[in-house]
Design a protein around this motif. Sequence first.
Motif, PDB file in Angstrom:
ATOM      1  N   GLN A  34       0.829  -1.206   0.000  1.00 46.33           N
ATOM      2  CA  GLN A  34       0.000   0.000   0.000  1.00 46.33           C
ATOM      3  C   GLN A  34       0.866   1.260   0.000  1.00 46.33           C
ATOM      4  O   GLN A  34       1.934   1.298   0.614  1.00 46.33           O
ATOM      5  CB  GLN A  34      -0.915   0.013   1.218  1.00 46.33           C
ATOM      6  N   GLU A  36      -0.934   4.374   0.369  1.00 50.36           N
ATOM      7  CA  GLU A  36      -1.714   5.323   1.169  1.00 50.36           C
ATOM      8  C   GLU A  36      -2.718   4.555   2.033  1.00 50.36           C
ATOM      9  O   GLU A  36      -3.372   3.633   1.559  1.00 50.36           O
ATOM     10  CB  GLU A  36      -2.452   6.323   0.277  1.00 50.36           C
ATOM     11  N   VAL A  37      -2.818   4.942   3.291  1.00 50.05           N
ATOM     12  CA  VAL A  37      -3.718   4.286   4.228  1.00 50.05           C
ATOM     13  C   VAL A  37      -4.532   5.344   4.968  1.00 50.05           C
ATOM     14  O   VAL A  37      -3.986   6.340   5.455  1.00 50.05           O
ATOM     15  CB  VAL A  37      -2.937   3.413   5.238  1.00 50.05           C
ATOM     16  N   ASN A  38      -5.821   5.115   5.041  1.00 42.79           N
ATOM     17  CA  ASN A  38      -6.710   6.030   5.760  1.00 42.79           C
ATOM     18  C   ASN A  38      -6.520   5.876   7.271  1.00 42.79           C
ATOM     19  O   ASN A  38      -6.238   4.788   7.768  1.00 42.79           O
ATOM     20  CB  ASN A  38      -8.166   5.722   5.384  1.00 42.79           C
ATOM     21  N   SER A 113      -9.309   9.839   3.962  1.00 43.34           N
ATOM     22  CA  SER A 113      -8.873   9.289   2.680  1.00 43.34           C
ATOM     23  C   SER A 113      -9.727   8.063   2.347  1.00 43.34           C
ATOM     24  O   SER A 113      -9.254   6.919   2.400  1.00 43.34           O
ATOM     25  CB  SER A 113      -7.394   8.902   2.742  1.00 43.34           C
ATOM     26  N   SER A 116      -8.689   5.020   0.098  1.00 47.34           N
ATOM     27  CA  SER A 116      -7.683   4.055   0.537  1.00 47.34           C
ATOM     28  C   SER A 116      -8.338   2.696   0.785  1.00 47.34           C
ATOM     29  O   SER A 116      -9.453   2.614   1.306  1.00 47.34           O
ATOM     30  CB  SER A 116      -7.004   4.530   1.817  1.00 47.34           C
ATOM     31  N   THR A 119      -7.981   1.069   6.400  1.00 45.74           N
ATOM     32  CA  THR A 119      -8.083   2.133   7.404  1.00 45.74           C
ATOM     33  C   THR A 119      -7.500   1.661   8.720  1.00 45.74           C
ATOM     34  O   THR A 119      -7.778   0.534   9.159  1.00 45.74           O
ATOM     35  CB  THR A 119      -9.554   2.544   7.631  1.00 45.74           C
ATOM     36  N   THR A 151     -11.547  -0.342   4.406  1.00 48.47           N
ATOM     37  CA  THR A 151     -12.274   0.928   4.429  1.00 48.47           C
ATOM     38  C   THR A 151     -13.724   0.756   4.015  1.00 48.47           C
ATOM     39  O   THR A 151     -14.628   1.315   4.647  1.00 48.47           O
ATOM     40  CB  THR A 151     -11.584   1.961   3.514  1.00 48.47           C
TER      41      THR A 151
END
Length: 202
Positions: A34, A36-38, A113, A116, A119, A151
């Motif tokens: 990954q 980007e992670v929320n 986000s 993503s 989360t 998410t």
Amino acid sequence: MKKLFLLFSLTMALVLNAQRIVIKSGSFNALKDQTEVNVDLKFDNVLMMKENVTEEQYLENRKKDVLANPKRGEVGWQKWNAEWQRYKNEEYINYFTKGLNKAYKNINFKKDSPSSKYTILLETNWVFPGWHGGMMVMTAEITGKIKLIETNNPENVLAEAEFNKFDRFVNNKEIVMEYGRVAGAYESLGRYLGKEIKNAVK
């Protein structure tokens, strides 16, 4: 004063290897690819202080203390309460996210986000805000759970961790205030979790 804070920070650094986050189930290995992670944070129905009072009761007690100080009064209380609410609703998650990004730079941890895939959900159950008295500081403590969830399918929990009376902190300009000390604990917690994630995705 600065020397005392530096000495305190160095003392805290000596115990940074203490186990403060316990993985109860699953793994953060799903974050390996990954970018980007929320990040989300819940601060609902939180108990506070050693007496486990509700946040509402804590604020009532804090209001009495502030109003009893003739140098602060109603204006001082309104200012303090406004900052407490702002930190709870906006800043704690910012500090936690800042800590994550500081510890592991291969992933952009970002609040709000929704695109993503995953989360990181931080649920706070208990808070002790510590205290500040002249040149003495007692750090804040926080207890709760950290979950890695999908998410779009939050019922799918890929990993769950617990932290109990986490009392490490990162210094900041508001450390003399209760909300500043709690924010410092959240940032430090983010750093610890970032290291856990870094180890999990190797």
